[in-house]
Design a protein around this motif. Structure first.
Motif, PDB file in Angstrom:
ATOM      1  N   PHE B  88      50.825   2.191 -35.026  1.00  0.00           N
ATOM      2  CA  PHE B  88      50.379   2.022 -36.412  1.00  0.00           C
ATOM      3  C   PHE B  88      49.375   0.889 -36.406  1.00  0.00           C
ATOM      4  O   PHE B  88      49.708  -0.255 -36.069  1.00  0.00           O
ATOM      5  CB  PHE B  88      51.603   1.700 -37.280  1.00  0.00           C
ATOM      6  CG  PHE B  88      51.378   1.776 -38.754  1.00  0.00           C
ATOM      7  CD1 PHE B  88      51.840   0.772 -39.585  1.00  0.00           C
ATOM      8  CD2 PHE B  88      50.730   2.857 -39.329  1.00  0.00           C
ATOM      9  CE1 PHE B  88      51.650   0.835 -40.960  1.00  0.00           C
ATOM     10  CE2 PHE B  88      50.530   2.930 -40.699  1.00  0.00           C
ATOM     11  CZ  PHE B  88      50.997   1.911 -41.514  1.00  0.00           C
ATOM     12  N   LEU B  90      46.741  -1.589 -38.236  1.00  0.00           N
ATOM     13  CA  LEU B  90      46.556  -2.214 -39.535  1.00  0.00           C
ATOM     14  C   LEU B  90      45.332  -3.117 -39.528  1.00  0.00           C
ATOM     15  O   LEU B  90      45.163  -3.942 -38.628  1.00  0.00           O
ATOM     16  CB  LEU B  90      47.788  -3.048 -39.900  1.00  0.00           C
ATOM     17  CG  LEU B  90      49.040  -2.244 -40.248  1.00  0.00           C
ATOM     18  CD1 LEU B  90      50.291  -3.054 -39.987  1.00  0.00           C
ATOM     19  CD2 LEU B  90      48.988  -1.810 -41.702  1.00  0.00           C
ATOM     20  N   PHE B 102      45.460  -9.939 -46.455  1.00  0.00           N
ATOM     21  CA  PHE B 102      45.727  -8.738 -47.248  1.00  0.00           C
ATOM     22  C   PHE B 102      45.520  -7.530 -46.343  1.00  0.00           C
ATOM     23  O   PHE B 102      44.484  -7.423 -45.683  1.00  0.00           O
ATOM     24  CB  PHE B 102      44.783  -8.672 -48.450  1.00  0.00           C
ATOM     25  CG  PHE B 102      44.906  -9.832 -49.376  1.00  0.00           C
ATOM     26  CD1 PHE B 102      44.118 -10.967 -49.198  1.00  0.00           C
ATOM     27  CD2 PHE B 102      45.803  -9.815 -50.433  1.00  0.00           C
ATOM     28  CE1 PHE B 102      44.228 -12.057 -50.047  1.00  0.00           C
ATOM     29  CE2 PHE B 102      45.910 -10.900 -51.291  1.00  0.00           C
ATOM     30  CZ  PHE B 102      45.131 -12.027 -51.101  1.00  0.00           C
ATOM     31  N   PHE B 103      46.486  -6.640 -46.362  1.00  0.00           N
ATOM     32  CA  PHE B 103      46.483  -5.531 -45.416  1.00  0.00           C
ATOM     33  C   PHE B 103      46.063  -4.213 -46.049  1.00  0.00           C
ATOM     34  O   PHE B 103      46.326  -3.958 -47.226  1.00  0.00           O
ATOM     35  CB  PHE B 103      47.886  -5.360 -44.817  1.00  0.00           C
ATOM     36  CG  PHE B 103      48.233  -6.392 -43.787  1.00  0.00           C
ATOM     37  CD1 PHE B 103      48.704  -7.639 -44.166  1.00  0.00           C
ATOM     38  CD2 PHE B 103      48.078  -6.120 -42.439  1.00  0.00           C
ATOM     39  CE1 PHE B 103      49.012  -8.599 -43.219  1.00  0.00           C
ATOM     40  CE2 PHE B 103      48.388  -7.069 -41.483  1.00  0.00           C
ATOM     41  CZ  PHE B 103      48.848  -8.312 -41.873  1.00  0.00           C
ATOM     42  N   GLY B 104      45.446  -3.385 -45.221  1.00  0.00           N
ATOM     43  CA  GLY B 104      45.205  -2.013 -45.589  1.00  0.00           C
ATOM     44  C   GLY B 104      46.478  -1.205 -45.436  1.00  0.00           C
ATOM     45  O   GLY B 104      47.528  -1.742 -45.039  1.00  0.00           O
ATOM     46  N   GLN B 105      46.388   0.066 -45.725  1.00  0.00           N
ATOM     47  CA  GLN B 105      47.569   0.922 -45.692  1.00  0.00           C
ATOM     48  C   GLN B 105      47.898   1.420 -44.286  1.00  0.00           C
ATOM     49  O   GLN B 105      48.939   2.035 -44.081  1.00  0.00           O
ATOM     50  CB  GLN B 105      47.379   2.103 -46.638  1.00  0.00           C
ATOM     51  CG  GLN B 105      47.450   1.700 -48.101  1.00  0.00           C
ATOM     52  CD  GLN B 105      48.771   1.035 -48.444  1.00  0.00           C
ATOM     53  OE1 GLN B 105      49.834   1.629 -48.356  1.00  0.00           O
ATOM     54  NE2 GLN B 105      48.722  -0.242 -48.842  1.00  0.00           N
ATOM     55  N   ARG B 108      48.177   5.716 -38.718  1.00  0.00           N
ATOM     56  CA  ARG B 108      49.176   6.081 -37.693  1.00  0.00           C
ATOM     57  C   ARG B 108      48.488   6.957 -36.659  1.00  0.00           C
ATOM     58  O   ARG B 108      48.100   8.080 -36.948  1.00  0.00           O
ATOM     59  CB  ARG B 108      50.361   6.820 -38.312  1.00  0.00           C
ATOM     60  CG  ARG B 108      51.457   7.104 -37.294  1.00  0.00           C
ATOM     61  CD  ARG B 108      52.803   7.386 -37.928  1.00  0.00           C
ATOM     62  NE  ARG B 108      53.266   6.339 -38.824  1.00  0.00           N
ATOM     63  CZ  ARG B 108      53.788   5.189 -38.452  1.00  0.00           C
ATOM     64  NH1 ARG B 108      53.906   4.918 -37.159  1.00  0.00           N
ATOM     65  NH2 ARG B 108      54.210   4.308 -39.345  1.00  0.00           N
TER      66      ARG B 108
END
Lengths: 111, 112
Positions: B88, B90, B102-105, B108
């Protein structure tokens, strides 16, 4: 430092109880710490932060405690709810531009 | 307000194929940008971070590379994927050192 090779420790609590999630950091020069919450299949979300000149900071239902002597950070969640079930990560920053994450703890809230 | 976009959300690629994951940030300028990888049930491993255009710091030697062709664009690439690249991925941004990220979604990636 990073513990990315370890399986996540788990914590199971009853709904309504208080939760305490712990994190040990390795760099004594770190001066900024953050707790993140990560739900399944999503990116981590900011919960609360604390700088090294403080030892406690409170938010809504959450409290972060910092013990620089033993390099320990904890997140306390009051009246834990089912929506609090997630993986919780601590992160540290030491005036560099990188940000290092701990291994994470999986919190499960039982109804 | 600031937003971060990361795509695709899921990706299945054969071993040996190339990879390109893109991340863009809106609503801010000169952000710090990060790529992390997370294996299933494990923590976040910092792969690359960038403090400006063309400036890339690599944390882990591997067959991945990163580029920052524009101020708010961060790309993760590979010429030949390995099975061990599955995970995954990020992207994140921050305003600078000692500030929250701040993270993205996430993407995967499954290498088959």
């Amino acid at each position: 430092g990073e513990s990315v090779g370890l399986h996540l420790p788990t914590l199971s609590v009853q709904e309504g109880d208080n939760s305490i999630i712990n994190c040990a950091y390795s760099n004594s020069a770190s001066d900024y710490f953050i707790w993140y919450k990560q739900e399944s299949g999503k990116g981590p979300q900011f919960i609360i932060d604390i700088r090294s000149n403080m030892d406690k900071r409170q938010g809504q239902r959450v409290t972060v405690l910092l013990n620089k002597t033993v390099k320990h950070l904890s997140l306390q969640i009051a009246a834990t709810q089912p929506g609090d079930s997630a993986v919780y990560f601590c992160a540290e920053n030491n005036n560099n531009n990188d940000m290092r994450f701990g291994a994470g703890t999986r919190l499960t809230v039982k109804p | 307000s600031q937003t971060i976009h990361q795509w695709p959300a899921t990706l299945v690629q054969p071993v040996g194929s190339p990879l390109s994951l893109e991340c863009t940030v809106e609503g801010t300028s000169n952000p710090n940008l990060y790529w992390y990888r997370q294996a299933a049930g494990r923590g976040l491993q910092l792969l690359f971070y960038s403090v400006g255009i063309g400036q890339i710091s690599s944390e882990v030697p591997q067959n991945l590379s990163a580029s920052r062709p524009q101020d708010r664009q961060f790309i993760l690439s590979s010429k030949k994927l390995l099975l061990s690249d599955s995970g995954f991925y990020l992207c994140a941004w921050s305003k600078g050192e000692n500030t929250e990220a701040f993270f993205g979604q996430g993407t995967r990636l499954t290498v088959v």
